[in-house]
Design a protein around this motif. Sequence first.
Motif, mmCIF file in Angstrom:
data_model
loop_
_atom_site.group_PDB
_atom_site.id
_atom_site.type_symbol
_atom_site.label_atom_id
_atom_site.label_comp_id
_atom_site.label_asym_id
_atom_site.label_seq_id
_atom_site.Cartn_x
_atom_site.Cartn_y
_atom_site.Cartn_z
ATOM 1 N N ASP A 56 31.432 36.483 46.378
ATOM 2 C CA ASP A 56 32.587 37.375 46.362
ATOM 3 C C ASP A 56 32.292 38.830 46.041
ATOM 4 O O ASP A 56 33.199 39.658 46.057
ATOM 5 C CB ASP A 56 33.609 36.865 45.342
ATOM 6 C CG ASP A 56 32.975 36.695 43.969
ATOM 7 O OD1 ASP A 56 33.135 37.567 43.112
ATOM 8 O OD2 ASP A 56 32.281 35.685 43.770
ATOM 9 N N GLY A 93 34.545 36.238 40.849
ATOM 10 C CA GLY A 93 35.913 35.781 40.652
ATOM 11 C C GLY A 93 36.754 35.947 41.890
ATOM 12 O O GLY A 93 36.247 36.150 42.993
ATOM 13 N N ASN A 94 38.050 35.882 41.711
ATOM 14 C CA ASN A 94 38.976 35.982 42.830
ATOM 15 C C ASN A 94 39.013 37.398 43.384
ATOM 16 O O ASN A 94 38.864 38.380 42.657
ATOM 17 C CB ASN A 94 40.387 35.586 42.380
ATOM 18 C CG ASN A 94 40.453 34.156 41.873
ATOM 19 O OD1 ASN A 94 39.665 33.302 42.271
ATOM 20 N ND2 ASN A 94 41.403 33.895 40.980
ATOM 21 N N ASN A 95 39.206 37.476 44.693
ATOM 22 C CA ASN A 95 39.467 38.772 45.319
ATOM 23 C C ASN A 95 40.433 38.549 46.467
ATOM 24 O O ASN A 95 41.042 37.483 46.582
ATOM 25 C CB ASN A 95 38.156 39.451 45.763
ATOM 26 C CG ASN A 95 37.392 38.654 46.817
ATOM 27 O OD1 ASN A 95 37.967 37.816 47.526
ATOM 28 N ND2 ASN A 95 36.096 38.907 46.931
ATOM 29 N N PHE A 128 38.857 35.511 48.611
ATOM 30 C CA PHE A 128 38.359 34.276 48.031
ATOM 31 C C PHE A 128 39.138 33.886 46.781
ATOM 32 O O PHE A 128 39.601 34.751 46.037
ATOM 33 C CB PHE A 128 36.878 34.413 47.640
ATOM 34 C CG PHE A 128 35.944 34.552 48.807
ATOM 35 C CD1 PHE A 128 35.718 33.490 49.684
ATOM 36 C CD2 PHE A 128 35.268 35.740 49.029
ATOM 37 C CE1 PHE A 128 34.851 33.615 50.742
ATOM 38 C CE2 PHE A 128 34.397 35.875 50.096
ATOM 39 C CZ PHE A 128 34.186 34.802 50.959
ATOM 40 N N ARG A 129 39.229 32.575 46.546
ATOM 41 C CA ARG A 129 39.750 32.031 45.301
ATOM 42 C C ARG A 129 38.723 31.051 44.749
ATOM 43 O O ARG A 129 38.213 30.202 45.488
ATOM 44 C CB ARG A 129 41.088 31.330 45.523
ATOM 45 C CG ARG A 129 42.252 32.284 45.768
ATOM 46 C CD ARG A 129 42.562 33.098 44.514
ATOM 47 N NE ARG A 129 43.655 34.039 44.704
ATOM 48 C CZ ARG A 129 43.507 35.280 45.112
ATOM 49 N NH1 ARG A 129 42.294 35.733 45.415
ATOM 50 N NH2 ARG A 129 44.532 36.087 45.226
ATOM 51 N N MET A 130 38.425 31.178 43.480
ATOM 52 C CA MET A 130 37.458 30.285 42.864
ATOM 53 C C MET A 130 38.006 28.858 42.842
ATOM 54 O O MET A 130 39.166 28.638 42.502
ATOM 55 C CB MET A 130 37.143 30.726 41.435
ATOM 56 C CG MET A 130 36.627 32.161 41.295
ATOM 57 S SD MET A 130 34.965 32.377 41.945
ATOM 58 C CE MET A 130 33.997 31.564 40.680
ATOM 59 N N ASP A 131 37.175 27.901 43.215
ATOM 60 C CA ASP A 131 37.534 26.482 43.208
ATOM 61 C C ASP A 131 36.728 25.807 42.103
ATOM 62 O O ASP A 131 35.507 25.685 42.211
ATOM 63 C CB ASP A 131 37.221 25.870 44.572
ATOM 64 C CG ASP A 131 37.674 24.422 44.672
ATOM 65 O OD1 ASP A 131 37.358 23.639 43.752
ATOM 66 O OD2 ASP A 131 38.312 24.065 45.673
ATOM 67 N N LYS A 132 37.409 25.376 41.050
ATOM 68 C CA LYS A 132 36.732 24.819 39.882
ATOM 69 C C LYS A 132 35.872 23.605 40.237
ATOM 70 O O LYS A 132 34.723 23.495 39.805
ATOM 71 C CB LYS A 132 37.764 24.442 38.816
ATOM 72 C CG LYS A 132 37.168 23.885 37.535
ATOM 73 C CD LYS A 132 38.280 23.582 36.523
ATOM 74 C CE LYS A 132 37.717 22.953 35.252
ATOM 75 N NZ LYS A 132 38.793 22.653 34.277
ATOM 76 N N ARG A 185 36.372 39.644 36.821
ATOM 77 C CA ARG A 185 37.321 38.966 37.704
ATOM 78 C C ARG A 185 37.324 37.447 37.546
ATOM 79 O O ARG A 185 38.092 36.756 38.227
ATOM 80 C CB ARG A 185 37.006 39.315 39.167
ATOM 81 C CG ARG A 185 37.258 40.774 39.540
ATOM 82 C CD ARG A 185 36.961 41.056 40.999
ATOM 83 N NE ARG A 185 35.534 40.932 41.294
ATOM 84 C CZ ARG A 185 34.971 39.931 41.938
ATOM 85 N NH1 ARG A 185 35.713 38.929 42.366
ATOM 86 N NH2 ARG A 185 33.680 39.900 42.163
ATOM 87 N N THR A 186 36.482 36.909 36.684
ATOM 88 C CA THR A 186 36.376 35.455 36.560
ATOM 89 C C THR A 186 37.628 34.853 35.926
ATOM 90 O O THR A 186 38.022 35.254 34.832
ATOM 91 C CB THR A 186 35.151 35.073 35.716
ATOM 92 O OG1 THR A 186 33.982 35.692 36.261
ATOM 93 C CG2 THR A 186 34.953 33.562 35.715
ATOM 94 N N PRO A 187 38.264 33.872 36.587
ATOM 95 C CA PRO A 187 39.469 33.247 36.016
ATOM 96 C C PRO A 187 39.154 32.478 34.728
ATOM 97 O O PRO A 187 38.033 32.004 34.525
ATOM 98 C CB PRO A 187 39.920 32.280 37.121
ATOM 99 C CG PRO A 187 39.270 32.780 38.372
ATOM 100 C CD PRO A 187 37.971 33.374 37.940
#
Length: 297
Positions: free
Chosen positions: A230, A152-154, A157-161, A187-189
């Motif tokens: 991540d 997930g995000n940290n 990094f930001r998750m890109d769908k 951490r997964t959005p």
Amino acid sequence: MTLLILSDGRMGHLNQSIALAKHLGAHYEIRSVHFTCKAYKLLSYLLDRLKIYTSSLFKLDQPLTQNYDCIVSTGSSTYYANKTLARALGIKSITMMLPQSYRYDFDLIFAQAHDHPPKQTNIIPLPANFSYVEPKGLFAPKGKSVGIIIGGNNALFRMDKAHLKSQLDFIFEQFQGYEIAVTTSPRTPKEIEKLVENYPFAYSVIFSNTKINPIADFVAHCEVVFITIDSTSMISEAISYGTSCVEILPLGKTQNNKFFTMTQTLEKEGYLHLFDGTLAHNSRKIDFNHYAQKVNA
């Protein structure tokens, strides 16, 4: 051998200390430690440089109950207590990461290579985080299988769908006839969880709904394991157990950070492959048990 493990409450840190104990076949007790006020952490840096150690700066959640052979800890909030208690008890002090901001005079320091540790006889460079993998029987495929581990995000990094969707589409196209398994993380959005739910996985763990961790089972059984870049701890588990080929899923174009430094080095050494639309067969594994024996050297 009995180890006293000091914990800062972060599971990624604590698990590295526990991994050392398990590789050694040692008994261990865990004690949570914290500075009694925020200012004391800053003060501890100064006192360490002056070689002054006092237990008045920190508190343990429980008293110590037996004789220990070593103190082990991971994380900056544990290092001053580690040194202080080791000196008071007359036992070895060990850290599982480079104790930055403190003097590097612990008895033994296991330091990740991506932190660029100095060359000292008491510092053991590691290619990844110390790990001990124990399959739990949560995932038991009947045939050929592929595992996907989504973080997930940290801070970096930001998750890109859309990007992750293209990666998942590739996996399902490439591995038709396989049991494809997936797990998300704390951490997964939510939007990524919803994306995952749209695919016909043979086995699926959405962590926000089911708080279990099947990563060890993926590593034990899957022919290929895909992992988002991540999390150094998830990557470390995958390259230290089983026979799976490991593919790392990039999350963005930025490469000037510890995650890319670590994975690029591991790729050169044959432990994994940075997924670029093609697959490799990198399945070399790290023998952390070998590193653990340095404690007895």
